[in-house]
Design a protein around this motif. Structure first.
Motif, PDB file in Angstrom:
ATOM      1  N   ILE A 161      -2.261  46.794 -10.481  1.00 30.83           N
ATOM      2  CA  ILE A 161      -3.307  47.175  -9.423  1.00 30.83           C
ATOM      3  C   ILE A 161      -4.160  48.015  -9.703  1.00 30.83           C
ATOM      4  CG2 ILE A 161      -3.648  47.966  -6.933  1.00 30.83           C
ATOM      5  CD1 ILE A 161      -0.875  47.226  -5.901  1.00 30.83           C
ATOM      6  N   PHE A 162      -5.155  47.867  -9.548  1.00 28.33           N
ATOM      7  CA  PHE A 162      -6.785  48.397 -10.326  1.00 28.33           C
ATOM      8  C   PHE A 162      -7.409  49.324  -9.254  1.00 28.33           C
ATOM      9  CE2 PHE A 162     -10.923  47.880 -13.136  1.00 28.33           C
ATOM     10  CZ  PHE A 162     -10.971  49.331 -12.970  1.00 28.33           C
ATOM     11  N   ILE A 163      -7.299  50.602  -8.982  1.00 28.31           N
ATOM     12  CA  ILE A 163      -8.405  51.426  -7.736  1.00 28.31           C
ATOM     13  C   ILE A 163      -9.136  52.304  -9.021  1.00 28.31           C
ATOM     14  CG2 ILE A 163      -8.035  53.291  -5.844  1.00 28.31           C
ATOM     15  CD1 ILE A 163      -5.371  52.087  -5.459  1.00 28.31           C
ATOM     16  N   SER A 164     -10.191  52.203  -8.533  1.00 26.37           N
ATOM     17  CA  SER A 164     -11.909  53.326  -8.836  1.00 26.37           C
ATOM     18  C   SER A 164     -11.561  53.931  -8.087  1.00 26.37           C
ATOM     19  CB  SER A 164     -12.629  51.828  -9.429  1.00 26.37           C
ATOM     20  OG  SER A 164     -13.468  51.903  -8.583  1.00 26.37           O
ATOM     21  N   MET A 207       5.778  52.109  -8.264  1.00 28.95           N
ATOM     22  CA  MET A 207       4.998  51.161  -9.747  1.00 28.95           C
ATOM     23  C   MET A 207       4.321  52.065 -10.040  1.00 28.95           C
ATOM     24  SD  MET A 207       1.966  48.700  -7.768  1.00 28.95           S
ATOM     25  CE  MET A 207       1.502  48.288 -10.091  1.00 28.95           C
ATOM     26  N   GLU A 208       5.154  52.424 -11.485  1.00 28.79           N
ATOM     27  CA  GLU A 208       4.745  53.508 -12.849  1.00 28.79           C
ATOM     28  C   GLU A 208       2.615  53.592 -12.505  1.00 28.79           C
ATOM     29  OE1 GLU A 208       4.148  53.754 -17.168  1.00 28.79           O
ATOM     30  OE2 GLU A 208       5.470  52.211 -16.665  1.00 28.79           O
ATOM     31  N   LYS A 215       1.244  48.261 -14.109  1.00 28.73           N
ATOM     32  CA  LYS A 215       1.436  49.489 -13.658  1.00 28.73           C
ATOM     33  C   LYS A 215       0.222  49.532 -11.975  1.00 28.73           C
ATOM     34  CE  LYS A 215       2.830  51.463 -17.783  1.00 28.73           C
ATOM     35  NZ  LYS A 215       2.520  51.577 -19.698  1.00 28.73           N
ATOM     36  N   LEU A 216       0.305  51.003 -11.751  1.00 26.56           N
ATOM     37  CA  LEU A 216      -1.007  51.150 -10.773  1.00 26.56           C
ATOM     38  C   LEU A 216      -1.741  52.164 -11.217  1.00 26.56           C
ATOM     39  CD1 LEU A 216      -2.616  51.774  -7.628  1.00 26.56           C
ATOM     40  CD2 LEU A 216      -0.349  53.503  -7.429  1.00 26.56           C
ATOM     41  N   ASP A 263      -9.414  46.256  -8.009  1.00 27.84           N
ATOM     42  CA  ASP A 263      -8.795  45.748  -7.023  1.00 27.84           C
ATOM     43  C   ASP A 263      -9.650  46.423  -5.071  1.00 27.84           C
ATOM     44  OD1 ASP A 263      -7.201  43.598  -7.691  1.00 27.84           O
ATOM     45  OD2 ASP A 263      -6.974  45.572  -8.744  1.00 27.84           O
ATOM     46  N   LEU A 264      -9.421  47.541  -5.423  1.00 28.58           N
ATOM     47  CA  LEU A 264     -10.119  48.773  -4.120  1.00 28.58           C
ATOM     48  C   LEU A 264     -10.859  49.683  -5.214  1.00 28.58           C
ATOM     49  CD1 LEU A 264     -10.470  50.034  -1.213  1.00 28.58           C
ATOM     50  CD2 LEU A 264      -7.811  51.092  -2.190  1.00 28.58           C
TER      51      LEU A 264
END
Length: 210
Positions: free
Chosen positions: A5-8, A33-34, A91-92, A131-132
Motif C-alpha cells: 500500500i502506497f500512501i504519500s 503490515m510492515e 509493505k505499508l 494509492d492514497l
C-alpha cells in the motif's frame, strides 16, 4: 503487480505533515503490515546527495528547469531503491512528498509547464501513483509562521522564497485536489496536531483496513 500500500503525504511548507507521519507510525503498527517510511527528495544515498544540491543556499544561480530535473532524477533513484522494493514486499509505505510536489512547486510555484512535469513524473515512475495521498492544507501565513517558530535547521534555498511563491504552491495543491479527489484527500492542518493525526489515521483506516 505491487502487493503493498502506497500512501504519500503532501502539503505546503509548515503544514506539519512530517510530524503527522511520525505520529501515525505507532497507530499504524496495529495493522498486520510492515511499515516503511521515506521522503523526497532523498530516501536513498544518491537522492540525498541530490537533495543537498537542491537545498544548498549557495546555489542561487540554479535554473528552474535544472531544479525540476534534479527532483525528477532523485525520484527515479528513490523509486528503484526504496519505493518499488517496499511495495513488491507487501509493505505499508508512507512517503513524505512525491509526484504532486513537483506539480505544485515547480509547476504552479515556478511557472513551468504542468504537462511537461506530468510527463517527467510519469517517465521517472513508470506511471506509478500513490494509492492514497493525504493533503495537509494550511493558510500560507500560518504555515510560514510555524516554520519560523519551530526552525531547527539552517536556512535552505527554498526557505528564501517569497510569500507569493508559497501562495502559488498552495493553489497548485488545491488544483490537484480538485482534479483527483479520489486519490487525494484534504486534511485541515490548521487544527490542533492531535486532531490532525486522528483525522489522517481515520482516513487511512477506512480506506485500507475496514
Amino acid at each position: 503487480m505491487n502487493k503493498g500500500i502506497f500512501i504519500s503525504l503532501e502539503g505546503p511548507d509548515g503544514a506539519g505533515k512530517t510530524s503527522v507521519l511520525q505520529a501515525l507510525l505507532p497507530k499504524l503498527a496495529a495493522f498486520d503490515m510492515e511499515l516503511v517510511t521515506t521522503r523526497e527528495p532523498g530516501g536513498v544515498a544518491i537522492a540525498e546527495d541530490i537533495r543537498s544540491v537542491i537545498l544548498n543556499p549557495e546555489n542561487t544561480a540554479m535554473d528552474d528547469k535544472t531544479e525540476l530535473l534534479l527532483y525528477i532524477a532523485a525520484r527515479r533513484q528513490h523509486l528503484k531503491e526504496r519505493i518499488l522494493p517496499a511495495l513488491d514486499g507487501g509493505k505499508l509505505l508512507l512517503v513524505d512528498r512525491f509526484i504532486d510536489s513537483s506539480v505544485a512547486y515547480q509547476g504552479f510555484g515556478r511557472g513551468l509547464d504542468v504537462k511537461d512535469i506530468n510527463w517527467l513524473n510519469d517517465y521517472a515512475t513508470d506511471g506509478l501513483v500513490p494509492d492514497l495521498t493525504l493533503y495537509f492544507d494550511i493558510n500560507v501565513e500560518e504555515g510560514l509562521a510555524r516554520i519560523a517558530k519551530n526552525r531547527h535547521h539552517d536556512v535552505d534555498r527554498l526557505d528564501m522564497e517569497t510569500v507569493d511563491m508559497h501562495e502559488r504552491v498552495r493553489q497548485g495543491y488545491l488544483s490537484i485536489l480538485e482534479q483527483d479527489p479520489e486519490r487525494m484527500v484534504k486534511v485541515d492542518a490548521s487544527h490542533p496536531l492531535e486532531q490532525v493525526i486522528e483525522e489522517a489515521f481515520s482516513i487511512i483506516s477506512k480506506r485500507f483496513f475496514k
